[in-house]
Structures are given as C-alpha cells and as structure tokens.
Design a protein around this motif. Sequence first.
Motif, short mmCIF file in Angstrom:
data_model
loop_
_atom_site.label_atom_id
_atom_site.label_comp_id
_atom_site.label_asym_id
_atom_site.label_seq_id
_atom_site.Cartn_x
_atom_site.Cartn_y
_atom_site.Cartn_z
N ARG A 2 -49.04 45.11 -30.68
CA ARG A 2 -49.45 46.16 -29.75
C ARG A 2 -48.49 47.33 -29.85
NH1 ARG A 2 -48.78 44.05 -24.24
NH2 ARG A 2 -49.71 46.02 -23.61
N ILE A 3 -49.02 48.53 -29.75
CA ILE A 3 -48.20 49.74 -29.74
C ILE A 3 -48.60 50.54 -28.51
CG2 ILE A 3 -47.58 51.86 -30.93
CD1 ILE A 3 -48.20 50.52 -33.56
N PRO A 190 -56.59 49.16 -33.55
CA PRO A 190 -57.09 48.64 -32.26
C PRO A 190 -55.99 48.31 -31.26
CG PRO A 190 -58.18 47.57 -34.12
CD PRO A 190 -57.07 48.38 -34.69
N GLY A 191 -54.79 47.99 -31.73
CA GLY A 191 -53.71 47.64 -30.83
C GLY A 191 -52.90 48.80 -30.31
N THR A 192 -53.29 50.04 -30.65
CA THR A 192 -52.54 51.22 -30.22
C THR A 192 -53.24 51.90 -29.06
OG1 THR A 192 -51.70 51.61 -32.46
CG2 THR A 192 -51.63 53.46 -30.93
N ALA A 193 -52.49 52.22 -28.01
CA ALA A 193 -53.07 52.92 -26.86
C ALA A 193 -51.99 53.76 -26.19
CB ALA A 193 -53.66 51.92 -25.85
N VAL A 194 -52.44 54.67 -25.35
CA VAL A 194 -51.56 55.62 -24.69
C VAL A 194 -51.44 55.26 -23.22
CG1 VAL A 194 -51.21 58.06 -24.12
CG2 VAL A 194 -52.18 57.43 -26.34
N ARG A 195 -50.22 55.40 -22.69
CA ARG A 195 -49.99 55.17 -21.26
C ARG A 195 -49.44 56.47 -20.66
NH1 ARG A 195 -46.84 49.78 -19.87
NH2 ARG A 195 -48.85 48.97 -20.55
#
Length: 377
Positions: A2-3, A190-195
Amino acid sequence: MRIILVTGNGGAGRTSVAVGTALAEARAGRCVLLVSADAEPAAVAGEGLRLLVPDPAADFRREFLALQARSSAALDLLGAAPFEDAELTELPGSRDFALLRALRDAAAGAWDLVVAELPPVTEALALLALPAQLRRYLRRLLPPERQAARALRPMLAQLAGVPLPAQWLYETTARWEAELAAVQDVLDAPGTAVRLVVEPGPGAEDALTTARLGLALQGLALEGVVANRVLPADSPDPWFAGLAAEQHRHLAALREAHPGLHELPHLGRAVRGPEDLALLAVTGPAAPAAPPAWTVEDRRGEDGILVWHIPLPGAVKDGLSLVRRGDELLLGAGPFRRAVPLPAVLRRCTVTGAGLVEGDLRIRFTPDPGLWPRTAP
C-alpha cells in the motif's frame, strides 16, 4: 504493497499525521517506509520504520552531469566548457522530480506500507499530474517512430537543410520516458491512494473540493479525509467555546461532503515526540478506495450517440473546456488540465456536446457515418 500519499492545507499538520500513521503501522509489526522531505521525522525512525528523505540537490547534479556526459561530443564541437559537480545548484522544480523518483524507488522495495508526505494540496495535484504531462510533451516533440529513420538521417538533413536530432537525444528521451512511465505505474497502482489533511476552518471545504476534483480528473482515489486539531466543544470559557463552535460548523460541512471523515483532537501543544505522534495516527483501511470509474454508455439504439461518463465530484467553479486532438481529449476542469486518451470505442466519433449532471461529466459522441461498424464492438 500500500502507498498512502498525504497532502493537505499548508499548516494543517500533514507531516505530523503522516509520521504518526507510519509510526503506528510500524509498531503494529508492519514493514513501513516514510518518504518525507522534512528531516525532523528522523527522530522516530526505527521500530520497523525506515525514512527516505529525497535529496533534490544531489538528484539534480547526478542527472545533469549524466546528460552532460552523454552529449559531450556535441558540446566539444561547440567549444562549450563542461560544468563541474561543485558549481551546480538545483533549479526550480528539482524537488518535484526528486520526490517522484523517491516514490518510484520506494515502490521497488519490499515494504508493507509506504507513507509519503506530499506538498500542499494544489502543488501536490500538479506534482501527481507531472509524469503524464511530461510523457505527452516528449511524445509530441520527439515521436518514438522517428527513430526508425535514423539510417536516413544524414540524407534527410541535407534535403531539409537543417540538422536532425542526434541519436543521443532519442536515447535520452527514451530513458526519461521509461522513468516517467515507472512513476506513473506507481501512481496508477491499485494500492496507491491519497489522504487529505485539513484543519477545520474557512479553507477546509475548498481544499476538499479542489482535491476531489483534481484527483478525479487524474483517475486517482481519495482514500480518506482527516480533520486535524479538532477543539473540544464543551469548554466553559466563552471565547474558547465560540472558537470551537465555529470550527464544528466547518466540521459538519466536511462530514456532509465526506461521510468517512476521520477526526483528530487538538493536543493543546506542539507535537513533542513519538507518544504525541501516536495520538495523530490514522490507520487503515485495509485497502484504498477504488478510483472513480470512467464508463461509456452505448445509446445508439435510443438516440444514436455514445456518452462518456467521467465522475468529477464537486462543483467546477472556473469552467469546463474540451478540445479534441487526434485520439486525445484535452480536458480542463477548474484550474486543472489533462490530456485523456480516448477509449477505442470513441475514436471514430465526433464530440457533439458535454454537460455536468449531478457531479458527473457527460460527453456526447456521435459515430462518424460510414466509418462506424453496424454492430457494437
């Protein structure tokens, strides 16, 4: 792997939230890498947490000297004096490239989780769009197919009367293209998302709208929104109670816009160490939210058109622009621009209209007569 890419308003505490989250995940037994341009998190490295600090100056010198070495023959012909390492100073934009390379290198490691601190939200959105933009510029300026004519280059140069690009330039361009593609693969994974980290206040809703719009245009996922430094609402002090009441009005608006809002308390002091950072950790979810899906609706049987649905959450305040260029659609939404490759099903169609309906951009395409197959592909 995850990133999590952490951005937010300037001064909202995104560094503390990123470090606290990474530290909490490491203490839970995961192998975690924290990518941050701030050297202060080095104090909490350990306990399964590793720190990667991009070095823009060293990165710029390395790339510049490598380019100079590859073009040494041309520089010698021009009589140019080469630069030495000690006289080079990083140029504006070097930090962005160093951070992107750090993300690429981090994704190649055996980490359970990578937490990367990005610049403030508007700069972060520009940074995330940079690989795709630069790849498009390279393809337009030096199309790869031109390399096939390298054997004919001397003759073509005589016919044209101007020198054609040397082979080293194509090789350099191909290397840059490969590096940018590797970064883009990390962002699209798919494991990359922004917070997003905000402090409840007048700019918080605007930051959320900007982030949702910019990320949707790039097809990236907004994993979560963190409201940091939330004041208690039950103070007996009238001045403090009024300040808290105003903040909680903004909190209510944030909850309405993003029901999964995560709230972190105001510590009442500056963050002092690992135990304070533990109070600012936001762990989970187990998997990031899926990015919004761009879909094509086939309405040829009803009114002879196809409709491309592009989710654009939030209002597009500064206008919407569409320009067709070959098999690309140059799409502008608010302050953001993106060149979007058209799906194959739409490439033999003409754009006949567009509009925003319930946060959904709907672009209408009419098949070109004589070119479109009678049956749906």
